[in-house]
Write an enzyme that holds these catalytic residues in place. Sequence first.
Site, PDB file in Angstrom:
ATOM      1  N   ARG A  51      33.050  49.027  54.309  1.00 14.36           N
ATOM      2  CA  ARG A  51      31.594  48.915  54.163  1.00 14.36           C
ATOM      3  C   ARG A  51      30.954  49.800  55.227  1.00 14.36           C
ATOM      4  O   ARG A  51      31.155  49.568  56.419  1.00 14.36           O
ATOM      5  CB  ARG A  51      31.140  47.473  54.376  1.00 14.36           C
ATOM      6  CG  ARG A  51      31.894  46.446  53.513  1.00 14.36           C
ATOM      7  CD  ARG A  51      31.112  46.102  52.288  1.00 14.36           C
ATOM      8  NE  ARG A  51      31.902  45.349  51.329  1.00 14.36           N
ATOM      9  CZ  ARG A  51      31.678  44.071  50.981  1.00 14.36           C
ATOM     10  NH1 ARG A  51      30.702  43.407  51.556  1.00 14.36           N
ATOM     11  NH2 ARG A  51      32.411  43.491  50.069  1.00 14.36           N
ATOM     12  N   GLU A  91      28.239  49.904  56.604  1.00 16.07           N
ATOM     13  CA  GLU A  91      27.018  49.314  57.164  1.00 16.07           C
ATOM     14  C   GLU A  91      26.936  49.681  58.634  1.00 16.07           C
ATOM     15  O   GLU A  91      27.936  49.605  59.345  1.00 16.07           O
ATOM     16  CB  GLU A  91      27.067  47.785  56.994  1.00 16.07           C
ATOM     17  CG  GLU A  91      26.998  47.361  55.535  1.00 16.07           C
ATOM     18  CD  GLU A  91      27.730  46.050  55.269  1.00 16.07           C
ATOM     19  OE1 GLU A  91      28.442  45.556  56.164  1.00 16.07           O
ATOM     20  OE2 GLU A  91      27.604  45.547  54.141  1.00 16.07           O
ATOM     21  N   HIS A 122      30.662  41.382  61.745  1.00 16.93           N
ATOM     22  CA  HIS A 122      30.859  42.429  60.740  1.00 16.93           C
ATOM     23  C   HIS A 122      31.850  43.486  61.216  1.00 16.93           C
ATOM     24  O   HIS A 122      31.842  43.879  62.374  1.00 16.93           O
ATOM     25  CB  HIS A 122      29.525  43.135  60.429  1.00 16.93           C
ATOM     26  CG  HIS A 122      28.578  42.268  59.679  1.00 16.93           C
ATOM     27  ND1 HIS A 122      27.577  41.580  60.299  1.00 16.93           N
ATOM     28  CD2 HIS A 122      28.497  41.964  58.362  1.00 16.93           C
ATOM     29  CE1 HIS A 122      26.910  40.888  59.392  1.00 16.93           C
ATOM     30  NE2 HIS A 122      27.450  41.104  58.211  1.00 16.93           N
ATOM     31  N   GLU A 128      29.114  32.367  56.834  1.00 18.61           N
ATOM     32  CA  GLU A 128      29.596  32.590  55.465  1.00 18.61           C
ATOM     33  C   GLU A 128      31.054  33.055  55.510  1.00 18.61           C
ATOM     34  O   GLU A 128      31.370  34.015  56.187  1.00 18.61           O
ATOM     35  CB  GLU A 128      28.720  33.664  54.810  1.00 18.61           C
ATOM     36  CG  GLU A 128      29.135  33.995  53.398  1.00 18.61           C
ATOM     37  CD  GLU A 128      28.582  35.338  52.939  1.00 18.61           C
ATOM     38  OE1 GLU A 128      27.357  35.560  53.053  1.00 18.61           O
ATOM     39  OE2 GLU A 128      29.395  36.165  52.476  1.00 18.61           O
TER      40      GLU A 128
END
Length: 437
Positions: free
Chosen positions: A219, A221, A228, A360
């Site tokens: 990812r 990001e 992350h 999460e």
Amino acid sequence: MDLEKLNKERIYISSLTEKDDGKKVLVAGWVYDSRDLGKVRFIVLRDISGEIQVTGIKSSAKEDVFNMMKSLTRESVIVVSGMVKKSDKAPRKREIIPESIELLAEAEQPIPIDVSDFSKTELPKRLDYRFLDLHRRKTQAIFKIQSTLMQAYREFMIKEGAVEAAFPSIISSSSEGGTELFEAKYFERKAYLSQSCQLYKQMLACSMEKVFTIFTVWRAEKHNTIRHLNESRQLDYEQAFANEFVVMDVLGRAVQYIVKKVMEINKAELDMLGLKLKVPGTKYMTFAEAVEVMKKEKIHVGKDDLSGEAEKKLGELYPDTVVFVHDWPLSGRPFYIMPKKGKKGEELSCGFDAIYQGMEISSGGQRVHLPELLIERLKIKGLNPKDFKAYIDSFRYGSPPHSGWGVGLERLTMLILGLDNIREAVLFPRDRDRLTP
Ligand code: AMO
């Protein structure tokens, strides 16, 4: 050193017991610590299983062995042949009286990071020297547990009747929507690194029914947070003839199975990390119910997303529980999630998030298996159905309704072990600033 002989004859330190007292053994490992008291010299030898004291006594030891014990540097690799002796003072209640010591690899000094159990070296520096950080017993404990976690996941899935699958990592278009793709040059064409095996696991479930994989995702990001990574691994599952509630149940049981296995297999590692685990329970709530809870707690949530603060609060309210938040507003969910109508006609989705210990760990849901609806959903999300032609067409010839989820391996490891940074749970992290080692 004859390494074949060593492999045949070597004993792992943790397996030394009373039955070995008085016997000659061969052990190998790293010099964790050493002490010189003049007439007695000690080495603490560490292998992957534990440590043992090696004691050299000037009056009785061979001169070359006794001399060598003084010169060995910390973290050097040695093979010791010697007699096991019962000793109440030694940490393992026994020690080894060396007959010979062979140096296999000398560790240069000074060692760039402290690898002792009391190390205060900060995480970024430890990650710069991750290969050395892996000499630390606490670091080893984390990755031994992660190994159990992956093994338990496989075991659980095989018991469920799922088939393990291997998917491509180079893809031609986004699988999650959004822009966070790493580009790759693929001959004359532009390709991307996979953000998820989403589309492939769906296609496979439509024939093989229950499928799972442990899959690396990328990812692009830009955020740099404690939760992350730019490269992470996902435990993915997909099941045909299932809605989101069927697969939430599978996920709850999978997490319970995994935690139970870690508790059974990794007692020593959990002790080393000072942890006591509990097999989690499960709880289900709609997004609307979660919003109500947050209103009472005066915590802000978005119209179609829970904030990090809200996830944290759910962890506080329901510790040691996998909290499934379902019936999310459709607007916040990816294009492949099946829409549904709420009681008042509101646009909801068959998507869910699973929150565990305040973060999460997974998202998933029932998928859109109807080609025309999929085209509509792609357009609404601003994506071009032409880029997804093969995916859409795969549902034209007998594709059952299906559902699934993905759990972040590092996220799950971090939360089970209460680590304060996800980088602790990945061997060689890839983040905004780190591409080596
Ligand atoms: P999602 O993008 O929510 O869903 O990812 C699933 C889980 O993977 C973990 N995760 C991450 N971990 C570390 N760093 C990241 N940048 C990162 N992004 C995600 C989280 C997250 O809950 N295809 C869907 C899953 C599905 O519907 O089957 C997906 O990838 O734990």
